[in-house]
Design a protein around this motif. Structure first.
Motif, PDB file in Angstrom:
ATOM      1  N   PHE A   1      35.014  34.183  36.604  1.00 25.75           N
ATOM      2  CA  PHE A   1      36.111  33.467  37.248  1.00 25.75           C
ATOM      3  C   PHE A   1      37.245  33.329  36.227  1.00 25.75           C
ATOM      4  O   PHE A   1      37.030  33.461  35.032  1.00 25.75           O
ATOM      5  N   ARG A   2      38.451  33.057  36.703  1.00 29.10           N
ATOM      6  CA  ARG A   2      39.558  32.846  35.759  1.00 29.10           C
ATOM      7  C   ARG A   2      40.547  31.823  36.298  1.00 29.10           C
ATOM      8  O   ARG A   2      40.738  31.705  37.517  1.00 29.10           O
ATOM      9  N   THR A   3      41.181  31.106  35.364  1.00 29.76           N
ATOM     10  CA  THR A   3      42.135  30.062  35.725  1.00 29.76           C
ATOM     11  C   THR A   3      43.571  30.524  35.461  1.00 29.76           C
ATOM     12  O   THR A   3      44.459  29.710  35.222  1.00 29.76           O
ATOM     13  N   VAL A   4      43.755  31.824  35.473  1.00 27.33           N
ATOM     14  CA  VAL A   4      45.082  32.433  35.370  1.00 27.33           C
ATOM     15  C   VAL A   4      45.206  33.482  36.474  1.00 27.33           C
ATOM     16  O   VAL A   4      44.205  34.015  36.942  1.00 27.33           O
ATOM     17  N   PRO A   5      46.422  33.800  36.890  1.00 29.35           N
ATOM     18  CA  PRO A   5      46.604  34.810  37.934  1.00 29.35           C
ATOM     19  C   PRO A   5      46.292  36.209  37.403  1.00 29.35           C
ATOM     20  O   PRO A   5      46.360  36.461  36.195  1.00 29.35           O
ATOM     21  N   PRO A   6      45.973  37.146  38.293  1.00 27.96           N
ATOM     22  CA  PRO A   6      45.733  38.530  37.876  1.00 27.96           C
ATOM     23  C   PRO A   6      47.037  39.283  37.645  1.00 27.96           C
ATOM     24  O   PRO A   6      48.115  38.829  38.048  1.00 27.96           O
ATOM     25  N   ASP A   7      46.927  40.438  37.027  1.00 23.43           N
ATOM     26  CA  ASP A   7      48.109  41.250  36.754  1.00 23.43           C
ATOM     27  C   ASP A   7      48.773  41.775  38.032  1.00 23.43           C
ATOM     28  O   ASP A   7      49.945  42.143  38.006  1.00 23.43           O
ATOM     29  N   SER A   8      48.033  41.800  39.124  1.00 22.25           N
ATOM     30  CA  SER A   8      48.659  42.210  40.381  1.00 22.25           C
ATOM     31  C   SER A   8      49.747  41.216  40.771  1.00 22.25           C
ATOM     32  O   SER A   8      50.747  41.585  41.401  1.00 22.25           O
ATOM     33  N   SER A   9      49.580  39.946  40.373  1.00 25.45           N
ATOM     34  CA  SER A   9      50.629  38.935  40.589  1.00 25.45           C
ATOM     35  C   SER A   9      51.684  39.032  39.497  1.00 25.45           C
ATOM     36  O   SER A   9      52.892  38.970  39.773  1.00 25.45           O
ATOM     37  N   GLN A  10      51.247  39.187  38.253  1.00 28.09           N
ATOM     38  CA  GLN A  10      52.173  39.253  37.134  1.00 28.09           C
ATOM     39  C   GLN A  10      53.120  40.451  37.268  1.00 28.09           C
ATOM     40  O   GLN A  10      54.332  40.334  37.038  1.00 28.09           O
ATOM     41  N   SER A  11      52.577  41.591  37.639  1.00 26.20           N
ATOM     42  CA  SER A  11      53.389  42.802  37.715  1.00 26.20           C
ATOM     43  C   SER A  11      54.496  42.677  38.752  1.00 26.20           C
ATOM     44  O   SER A  11      55.635  43.118  38.532  1.00 26.20           O
TER      45      SER A  11
END
Length: 393
Positions: A164-174
């Motif tokens: 799990f992660r508490t940061v957004p994925p690169d699909s959002s960042q990109s």
């Protein structure tokens, strides 16, 4: 008769080995095999053990220490207000070291074999998450990263129900990055330099594809994380380039690249980094520098409290690791209601995480989808103003 004598000697040797093994068993208990690790019952006791994997030292220590500080900040606040305590079992992953992910794998193996560890916070890098999957998943452990953003970590199905992660994925960042470049900075010519690691290549691929779909001319190159002289690549960058994009993990390398750009006559070109470069080392390069970063609520009272206890520095890169520690601890608390828990129970409780906006340091509710991503996951854009990153989008 001789056969009987040999048999007797062998029996004595086996008995001796068994006695030695029994004596060694007085040391802290270790998980005997990966197959039963997830279902092994652990007495929760007064102190619960959580693995903490981060780059305490090494090339990425400047951001790793932020994560360690914020995780410990959560631990200290929690332990002051709860009868049951948490304790971190620290493992230094040395992200970016010459031996690659070897230290992260060692740390994952150590945590996996420690029967008392019920969950893990970290590791930091996407390449480390991939490298440690076998050890952590094989031991039935759930792990929650506060910085690993590679999109495929939660989409390829390999770690579903464990990571799990508490940061957004690169699909959002990109999407945030490419949209800001085109719609706000109005660039038409971009040069992308990845650092040849999973996180960097994945994010660079996505941004490149999106920019080209928007009609932007994109050139691409790559460097090693161990590289320190970037002159050959910088000299290849056309002088009419409007922006150089560095989706890197190591702030000292980002700063060195920016300084060498100025020395080689490219100082007028805008420079944009990704979340791994959200650091004073990178922002110190000047007003031509931009960066994308995780959602964090800077007005949260806990940010002010952290700053007071850390010399006025907010170290916001580590804030999502506070939330990761919060998620793991709450899951262990729920699993331990009857005084004992299994790693499988902790995993199940992490899936059920529900942290409201007021309790979330991110300014967002924290709930996970099936893949392990937060349901809400925007990214922000920051601009260096007098050497300090200020949010602009």
């Amino acid at each position: 008769m001789r056969k009987l004598l040999v048999a007797a000697v062998l029996a004595a040797v086996v008995a001796g080995l068994a006695t030695a093994a029994w004596g060694a068993a007085k040391a802290p208990k270790r998980v005997s095999s990966a197959s039963n690790a997830g279902s092994a019952l652990v007495k929760c006791g007064k102190t619960r053990l959580i693995g903490l994997m981060a780059p305490f030292t090494g090339p990425a220590a400047s951001i790793g220490v932020n994560q360690v500080h914020w995780a410990n900040f959560f631990k200290n606040r929690y332990n002051k207000t709860h009868k049951k305590k948490i304790k971190f079992v620290n493992e230094d992953t040395m992200l970016g070291a010459a031996n690659g992910t070897a230290e992260a794998v060692k740390g994952a193996q150590a945590l996996s074999s420690n029967r008392g560890v019920l969950g893990v916070v970290g590791p930091a890098g996407s390449n480390e998450v991939k490298a440690t999957t076998g050890a952590l998943k094989g031991a039935g452990l759930a792990w929650v990263s506060g910085s690993a953003t590679n999109t495929t970590l939660t989409t390829d199905g390999t770690r579903r129900g464990f990571f799990f992660r508490t940061v957004p994925p690169d699909s959002s960042q990109s999407k945030t990055v490419s949209g800001y470049m085109v719609n706000t900075l109005k660039v038409k010519r971009v040069y992308i330099v990845d650092d040849q690691e999973a996180y960097s290549i994945g994010l660079a691929d996505e941004v490149q594809a999106q920019l080209r779909a928007k009609g932007v001319s994109v050139s691409r190159d790559g460097v090693s994380q161990s590289q320190s002289d970037f002159s050959a690549i910088i000299n290849k960058i056309p002088r009419n380039t409007q922006l150089v994009y560095l989706p890197w993990q190591l702030p000292p390398k980002g700063k060195a690249f920016g300084q060498q750009m100025k020395t080689l006559g490219r100082g007028g070109i805008k420079l944009m980094g990704s979340d791994g470069l959200f650091d004073p080392l990178f922002s110190s390069l000047g007003n031509n520098v931009y960066d994308s970063f995780f959602p964090v609520n800077p007005s949260d009272a806990r940010v002010a409290a952290f700053k007071r206890s850390h010399g006025g520095n907010s170290e916001l890169f580590g804030a999502p690791s506070y939330v990761a520690a919060q998620v793991v601890t709450a899951a262990i608390d729920r699993a331990c209601k009857d005084g004992k828990a299994t790693r499988a129970e902790v995993r199940g409780q992490i899936k059920r995480t529900s942290i409201g906006v007021k309790a979330s340091l991110l300014g967002l509710p924290v709930k996970f989808d099936r893949g392990g991503d937060m349901v809400k996951r925007p990214f922000g854009i920051y601009h260096s103003v007098k050497g300090v990153f200020v949010r602009v989008a």
